[in-house]
Design a protein around this motif. Structure first.
Motif, short mmCIF file in Angstrom:
data_model
loop_
_atom_site.label_atom_id
_atom_site.label_comp_id
_atom_site.label_asym_id
_atom_site.label_seq_id
_atom_site.Cartn_x
_atom_site.Cartn_y
_atom_site.Cartn_z
N ASP A 59 0.82 -1.21 0.00
CA ASP A 59 0.00 0.00 0.00
C ASP A 59 0.86 1.27 0.00
O ASP A 59 0.39 2.32 -0.43
CB ASP A 59 -0.91 0.03 1.23
CG ASP A 59 -2.00 -1.01 1.18
OD1 ASP A 59 -1.65 -2.18 0.88
OD2 ASP A 59 -3.16 -0.71 1.42
N TRP A 60 2.11 1.16 0.51
CA TRP A 60 2.94 2.33 0.68
C TRP A 60 4.38 2.03 0.29
O TRP A 60 4.81 0.88 0.31
CB TRP A 60 2.93 2.82 2.14
CG TRP A 60 1.62 2.69 2.83
CD1 TRP A 60 0.46 3.33 2.51
CD2 TRP A 60 1.32 1.86 3.97
NE1 TRP A 60 -0.54 2.96 3.37
CE2 TRP A 60 -0.05 2.06 4.27
CE3 TRP A 60 2.06 0.99 4.75
CZ2 TRP A 60 -0.69 1.41 5.33
CZ3 TRP A 60 1.43 0.33 5.80
CH2 TRP A 60 0.08 0.55 6.08
N MET A 127 0.76 7.24 11.69
CA MET A 127 -0.09 6.13 12.13
C MET A 127 -0.75 6.46 13.46
O MET A 127 -0.07 6.87 14.41
CB MET A 127 0.75 4.86 12.29
CG MET A 127 1.28 4.30 10.98
SD MET A 127 2.56 3.03 11.21
CE MET A 127 4.06 4.05 11.14
N ASP A 149 -2.70 7.87 8.15
CA ASP A 149 -2.55 7.07 6.94
C ASP A 149 -2.73 5.58 7.23
O ASP A 149 -2.98 4.80 6.32
CB ASP A 149 -1.15 7.29 6.35
CG ASP A 149 -0.91 8.75 6.00
OD1 ASP A 149 -1.45 9.20 4.98
OD2 ASP A 149 -0.19 9.42 6.75
N ALA A 150 -2.57 5.19 8.47
CA ALA A 150 -2.78 3.81 8.92
C ALA A 150 -3.11 3.86 10.40
O ALA A 150 -2.90 4.88 11.07
CB ALA A 150 -1.54 2.96 8.67
N GLN A 152 -2.55 1.69 13.95
CA GLN A 152 -2.06 0.59 14.76
C GLN A 152 -3.12 0.22 15.80
O GLN A 152 -3.67 1.09 16.46
CB GLN A 152 -0.78 0.97 15.49
CG GLN A 152 0.44 1.17 14.63
CD GLN A 152 1.69 1.48 15.45
OE1 GLN A 152 1.60 1.96 16.59
NE2 GLN A 152 2.86 1.21 14.89
N VAL A 186 -8.63 3.21 6.73
CA VAL A 186 -7.22 3.07 6.35
C VAL A 186 -6.75 1.68 6.79
O VAL A 186 -7.37 1.04 7.63
CB VAL A 186 -6.34 4.17 6.99
CG1 VAL A 186 -6.74 5.55 6.48
CG2 VAL A 186 -6.40 4.09 8.51
N PRO A 187 -5.63 1.19 6.25
CA PRO A 187 -5.13 -0.12 6.67
C PRO A 187 -4.84 -0.19 8.16
O PRO A 187 -4.39 0.79 8.77
CB PRO A 187 -3.85 -0.27 5.84
CG PRO A 187 -4.08 0.57 4.63
CD PRO A 187 -4.86 1.75 5.12
N ILE A 189 -2.76 -1.96 11.26
CA ILE A 189 -1.53 -2.67 11.64
C ILE A 189 -1.73 -3.21 13.05
O ILE A 189 -1.84 -2.43 14.00
CB ILE A 189 -0.30 -1.75 11.61
CG1 ILE A 189 -0.13 -1.10 10.23
CG2 ILE A 189 0.96 -2.50 12.02
CD1 ILE A 189 0.90 0.02 10.21
#
Length: 379
Positions: A59-60, A127, A149-150, A152, A186-187, A189
């Motif tokens: 993705d990045w 994140m 952007d992500a 956690q 967003v993704p 983690i």
């Protein structure tokens, strides 16, 4: 931020920083990173000028294979720390995560300790961070608050068990994670906080659609010890040493997470006790795509401010490039072909888990020879 007496939750944030810093100043400790060696091939190196430090995470694309991992936020003190970390991240191009944002979702004043990250680093990769057990709606709110952007999501059952005000019911965490993964814009983690993600756990995460996992193993900031110190009674000191290191988790990870399977489940990240660029390179060689650093960067900011961390990061970038060149790797993914010797506690773990340590020490033999490469190029 307000100078009033902080809430118990906010005060806990400051306690964590104080106690984590105290651990950093105790001096070097031996870890599983010391039990991993590279077989040295003296004529296999390349030029640092040809080394590309950037890493592709699907993705990045990040400019270097390490990043500022989640630490803190939510009080006046931690807001200053986050500001300094973000300034250094903005200057060096490193991605950055914050600490748990749970307090920010419930207290607008505490939110300033996190939004400062985006204020000083408007274009960087940032994140957010929440603990398992929060709702999918909380996850969306955290992403929006930080412009993340992500996100956690940390799973910390050992810490919660020892924490005086922690939860001890983890029965709904997996289902809650699945809801967050499905709803988060967003993704996600998923990361531990210093006790490791096992082979079984990584398999469970893949089943619910998690594509990014930070194994976050033992050997760095010890949150069990922090909570025992906060409690005073040390009721759970008996768990000292619990969990697995980042390298152990990486070596034990399922094939679908490490590129050995027919289908890739996702991207492995690693953190926990990373002291220097050599530790970064070892984690990359064991299957991590990028490596999170917390304690070392935190102490540098506390001692020398953002300029000190900028200098350190630039040094790490130069040294990581030099180490890759020494090992004959033009990109960090080439480290998958280096020969690894696993000794000591790490070697014992590998043997007990059925990991072929002999095969690890002969990985370069699968590479084509220079003559074979020349023949291929002439065809």
């Amino acid at each position: 931020m307000s100078s009033e007496t902080p809430s118990p939750r906010a005060a806990r944030k400051d306690d964590h920083v104080r106690l984590a810093s105290a651990q950093q100043t105790e001096g070097p400790r031996r870890s599983d990173f010391d039990d991993l060696e590279f077989v040295h091939h003296a004529l296999s190196g390349t030029s640092p000028e040809t080394v590309d430090l950037s890493v592709d995470l699907g993705d990045w694309t990040w400019s270097a294979p390490f990043y500022v991992n989640g630490m803190t936020g939510g009080t006046e003190t931690t807001a200053r720390i986050n500001r300094d970390l973000a300034l250094a991240a903005a200057e060096t191009g490193l991605p950055m995560a914050c600490g748990s944002m749970s307090v920010a979702l419930d207290d607008a004043e505490a939110a300033k300790g996190f939004t400062v990250i985006r204020e000083v680093n408007p274009d960087g990769f940032v994140m957010g961070n929440l603990g398992a057990g929060r709702s999918a709606d909380d996850a969306r709110r955290a992403v929006e608050l930080l412009g993340a952007d992500a996100l956690q999501i940390h799973v910390n059952p050992v810490q919660e068990t020892a924490m005086p005000e922690g939860t001890r019911d983890f029965s709904e965490w997996l289902d809650g994670l699945a809801e967050i993964v499905a709803a988060c814009p967003v993704p996600v983690i998923v990361k531990e906080v210093g006790f490791g993600l096992s082979r079984r756990t990584l398999g469970q995460l893949a089943e619910i659609g998690v594509r990014f996992a930070d194994v976050s193993g033992a050997g760095g900031t010890d949150f069990l010890r922090i909570e025992n110190d906060r409690a005073g009674a040390h009721d759970f000191a008996m768990l000292t040493g619990f969990g697995q290191s980042a390298l152990a988790c990486l070596l034990d990870a399922p094939d679908e997470w490490t590129g050995g399977g027919a289908v890739s489940a996702g991207v492995l990240l690693a953190s926990g006790g990373v002291r220097n660029p050599y530790d970064v390179v070892k984690a990359l060689a064991c299957g991590a795509r990028a490596v999170g650093v917390a304690g070392t960067f935190l102490q540098t900011v506390l001692d020398h401010g953002p300029d000190g961390l900028i200098d350190l990061v630039c040094t790490w970038q130069d040294q990581t490039r030099a180490l890759l060149a020494l090992l004959g790797a033009q990109r960090s993914t080439d480290l998958a072909h280096t020969d690894l010797l696993t000794r000591g506690r790490l070697g014992e773990f590998a043997r007990l888990r059925g990991i072929d340590v002999v095969a690890l020490s002969h990985r370069s033999e699968a590479l084509p020879s220079s003559d074979e490469l020349s023949r291929r190029n002439q065809q």
